[in-house]
Design an enzyme around this catalytic site. Structure first.
Site, PDB file in Angstrom:
ATOM      1  N   LYS A 154       0.841  -1.212   0.000  1.00 59.94           N
ATOM      2  CA  LYS A 154       0.000   0.000   0.000  1.00 59.94           C
ATOM      3  C   LYS A 154       0.876   1.263   0.000  1.00 59.94           C
ATOM      4  CE  LYS A 154      -2.160  -1.123   3.830  1.00 59.94           C
ATOM      5  NZ  LYS A 154      -1.455  -2.397   4.126  1.00 59.94           N
ATOM      6  N   ARG A 162      -9.996   0.778   8.596  1.00 50.76           N
ATOM      7  CA  ARG A 162      -9.522  -0.581   8.842  1.00 50.76           C
ATOM      8  C   ARG A 162     -10.533  -1.423   9.591  1.00 50.76           C
ATOM      9  NH1 ARG A 162      -3.577   0.231   8.825  1.00 50.76           N
ATOM     10  NH2 ARG A 162      -2.607  -1.771   9.195  1.00 50.76           N
ATOM     11  N   ARG A 183      11.799  -5.530   4.527  1.00 49.88           N
ATOM     12  CA  ARG A 183      11.488  -4.100   4.332  1.00 49.88           C
ATOM     13  C   ARG A 183      12.442  -3.200   5.130  1.00 49.88           C
ATOM     14  NH1 ARG A 183       5.645  -1.775   5.446  1.00 49.88           N
ATOM     15  NH2 ARG A 183       5.883  -2.819   7.447  1.00 49.88           N
ATOM     16  N   ARG A 202      11.215  -1.606  10.918  1.00 54.22           N
ATOM     17  CA  ARG A 202      10.164  -1.255  11.870  1.00 54.22           C
ATOM     18  C   ARG A 202      10.043  -2.298  12.984  1.00 54.22           C
ATOM     19  NH1 ARG A 202       5.007   0.338   8.169  1.00 54.22           N
ATOM     20  NH2 ARG A 202       3.967  -0.932   9.740  1.00 54.22           N
ATOM     21  N   ARG A 212      -0.547  -9.105  13.210  1.00 51.84           N
ATOM     22  CA  ARG A 212      -1.092  -8.068  12.326  1.00 51.84           C
ATOM     23  C   ARG A 212      -1.909  -8.707  11.194  1.00 51.84           C
ATOM     24  NH1 ARG A 212       4.158  -5.104  10.620  1.00 51.84           N
ATOM     25  NH2 ARG A 212       2.801  -4.029   9.152  1.00 51.84           N
TER      26      ARG A 212
HETATM   27  P1  AP5 Z   1       4.774  -1.638   1.815  1.00 51.38           P
HETATM   28  O1  AP5 Z   1       4.439  -0.771   0.661  1.00 51.38           O
HETATM   29  O2  AP5 Z   1       5.539  -1.057   2.948  1.00 51.38           O
HETATM   30  O3  AP5 Z   1       3.451  -2.393   2.334  1.00 51.38           O
HETATM   31  P2  AP5 Z   1       2.199  -1.840   3.138  1.00 51.38           P
HETATM   32  O4  AP5 Z   1       0.996  -2.520   2.592  1.00 51.38           O
HETATM   33  O5  AP5 Z   1       2.188  -0.345   3.169  1.00 51.38           O
HETATM   34  O6  AP5 Z   1       2.552  -2.436   4.551  1.00 51.38           O
HETATM   35  P3  AP5 Z   1       2.425  -1.836   6.016  1.00 51.38           P
HETATM   36  O7  AP5 Z   1       3.122  -2.814   6.917  1.00 51.38           O
HETATM   37  O8  AP5 Z   1       2.898  -0.417   6.094  1.00 51.38           O
HETATM   38  O9  AP5 Z   1       0.919  -1.891   6.226  1.00 51.38           O
HETATM   39  P4  AP5 Z   1       0.202  -1.943   7.533  1.00 51.38           P
HETATM   40  O10 AP5 Z   1      -1.163  -1.702   7.062  1.00 51.38           O
HETATM   41  O11 AP5 Z   1       0.370  -3.130   8.379  1.00 51.38           O
HETATM   42  O12 AP5 Z   1       0.952  -0.814   8.401  1.00 51.38           O
HETATM   43  P5  AP5 Z   1       0.502   0.617   8.879  1.00 51.38           P
HETATM   44  O13 AP5 Z   1       1.698   1.459   8.926  1.00 51.38           O
HETATM   45  O14 AP5 Z   1      -0.695   1.070   8.140  1.00 51.38           O
HETATM   46  O15 AP5 Z   1       5.562  -2.919   1.216  1.00 51.38           O
HETATM   47  C1  AP5 Z   1       6.090  -3.912   2.070  1.00 51.38           C
HETATM   48  C2  AP5 Z   1       7.455  -4.376   1.521  1.00 51.38           C
HETATM   49  O16 AP5 Z   1       7.248  -5.064   0.288  1.00 51.38           O
HETATM   50  C3  AP5 Z   1       8.429  -3.241   1.207  1.00 51.38           C
HETATM   51  O17 AP5 Z   1       9.726  -3.670   1.538  1.00 51.38           O
HETATM   52  C4  AP5 Z   1       8.286  -3.021  -0.313  1.00 51.38           C
HETATM   53  O18 AP5 Z   1       9.504  -2.546  -0.910  1.00 51.38           O
HETATM   54  C5  AP5 Z   1       7.972  -4.432  -0.789  1.00 51.38           C
HETATM   55  N1  AP5 Z   1       7.058  -4.457  -1.940  1.00 51.38           N
HETATM   56  C6  AP5 Z   1       5.940  -3.713  -2.119  1.00 51.38           C
HETATM   57  N2  AP5 Z   1       5.322  -4.057  -3.271  1.00 51.38           N
HETATM   58  C7  AP5 Z   1       6.056  -5.065  -3.808  1.00 51.38           C
HETATM   59  C8  AP5 Z   1       5.928  -5.857  -5.004  1.00 51.38           C
HETATM   60  N3  AP5 Z   1       4.901  -5.675  -5.864  1.00 51.38           N
HETATM   61  N4  AP5 Z   1       6.863  -6.807  -5.246  1.00 51.38           N
HETATM   62  C9  AP5 Z   1       7.914  -6.991  -4.376  1.00 51.38           C
HETATM   63  N5  AP5 Z   1       8.092  -6.286  -3.240  1.00 51.38           N
HETATM   64  C10 AP5 Z   1       7.167  -5.328  -2.962  1.00 51.38           C
HETATM   65  O19 AP5 Z   1      -0.011   0.313  10.374  1.00 51.38           O
HETATM   66  C11 AP5 Z   1       0.884  -0.028  11.423  1.00 51.38           C
HETATM   67  C12 AP5 Z   1       0.101  -0.119  12.722  1.00 51.38           C
HETATM   68  O20 AP5 Z   1      -0.510   1.172  13.033  1.00 51.38           O
HETATM   69  C13 AP5 Z   1      -1.088  -1.095  12.739  1.00 51.38           C
HETATM   70  O21 AP5 Z   1      -0.671  -2.411  13.015  1.00 51.38           O
HETATM   71  C14 AP5 Z   1      -1.960  -0.486  13.857  1.00 51.38           C
HETATM   72  O22 AP5 Z   1      -1.461  -0.791  15.122  1.00 51.38           O
HETATM   73  C15 AP5 Z   1      -1.792   1.005  13.628  1.00 51.38           C
HETATM   74  N6  AP5 Z   1      -2.812   1.529  12.695  1.00 51.38           N
HETATM   75  C16 AP5 Z   1      -2.583   2.040  11.448  1.00 51.38           C
HETATM   76  N7  AP5 Z   1      -3.736   2.410  10.880  1.00 51.38           N
HETATM   77  C17 AP5 Z   1      -4.723   2.128  11.769  1.00 51.38           C
HETATM   78  C18 AP5 Z   1      -6.136   2.260  11.732  1.00 51.38           C
HETATM   79  N8  AP5 Z   1      -6.773   2.742  10.664  1.00 51.38           N
HETATM   80  N9  AP5 Z   1      -6.841   1.858  12.824  1.00 51.38           N
HETATM   81  C19 AP5 Z   1      -6.219   1.382  13.916  1.00 51.38           C
HETATM   82  N10 AP5 Z   1      -4.883   1.198  14.001  1.00 51.38           N
HETATM   83  C20 AP5 Z   1      -4.136   1.572  12.935  1.00 51.38           C
END
Ligand code: AP5
Length: 219
Positions: free
Chosen positions: A15, A90, A129, A162, A173
């Protein structure tokens, strides 16, 4: 008319990676709920300290806290043209809150790309990552390596792994995603704005498909 795009997908689906491309293409501010929590944690605000308790366990921060944080962000001037939401909503309660917020602004969610990736691939992506400290630019040691190991190509800042990418936290997660976030796929399908994207392809291929589908949906 403002354009609101919601990016759905499990942790590690890509994402954040695709958001960088989409926000540039459509000139929309990229709003990542996770990035806002991490920024607050870095600055040691009350919100950051509260969020940390949940993030360290791989659980979701409570809906009321998250909803009001996003409301504040959407009220900022740069969102007058719309926004790209990454990681929010979410839960069904967050989706309802977003719909209410946008209705107050005489706007709506226009498109919801859902990036689909198998659990096995998610785990490999998160384990490899690396994220930049300054702006949160995202790399992968195998699939998208920086030119110089440990240094961000774009702003020269240090890359780090991270805390919530530890194997145990990642498992939780993904579980939390299946239980609390997956129902949103049907919610947005029924609303008629879901766009299914195969996230297992390369970063460039996924990006091209996403942009083409979004152009059709929102322009
Ligand atoms: P990346 O682009 O970083 O993936 P992502 O989907 O953004 O993953 P996140 O871990 O950031 O998502 P998340 O939803 O768990 O975390 P968030 O920060 O929102 O890609 C991942 C890796 O793959 C990278 O190394 C990239 O280079 C590689 N890659 C990407 N595409 C690729 C491809 N096509 N081929 C090969 N490699 C590829 O949330 C973190 C925490 O915050 C949550 O756990 C929760 O505690 C809290 N939180 C956040 N939002 C909320 C909410 N709305 N409500 C409540 N709690 C929340």
């Amino acid at each position: 008319m403002p354009i609101y795009i919601v990016l759905l997908g499990p942790p590690g689906a890509g994402k954040g990676t695709q958001a960088q491309i989409i926000s540039k293409t459509f000139d929309l501010p990229h709003i990542s709920s996770g990035a806002i929590f991490r920024d607050n944690l870095k600055r040691k605000t009350q919100l950051g300290m509260l969020a940390k308790e949940y993030m360290d366990r791989g659980e979701l921060v409570p809906d009321d806290v998250t909803n009001s944080m996003i409301r504040n962000r959407l009220e900022q001037e740069d969102c007058a043209k719309g926004a790209l939401l990454d990681g929010y909503p979410r839960t069904p309660a967050q989706a309802q809150a977003l719909s209410d917020m946008l209705q107050e602004m005489h706007a709506k969610v226009n498109a919801v790309p859902n990036i689909k990736v198998s659990e096995e691939v998610l785990i490999e992506r998160l384990a490899g990552r690396w994220t930049c400290r300054a702006e949160g630019h995202v790399y992968h040691e195998k699939y998208n390596p920086p030119r110089t190991p440990g240094i961000c190509d774009l702003d020269g800042s240090e890359l780090y792994q991270r805390d919530d990418d530890k194997a145990e936290t990642v498992k939780n997660r993904i579980q939390v995603y299946f239980q609390q976030t997956m129902p949103l796929i049907d919610y947005y399908r029924q609303a008629g704005n879901l766009i299914e994207v195969d996230g297992a392809k390369s970063i460039d291929q996924v990006g091209e498909e996403l942009i083409a589908a979004l152009r059709k949906a929102v322009l």
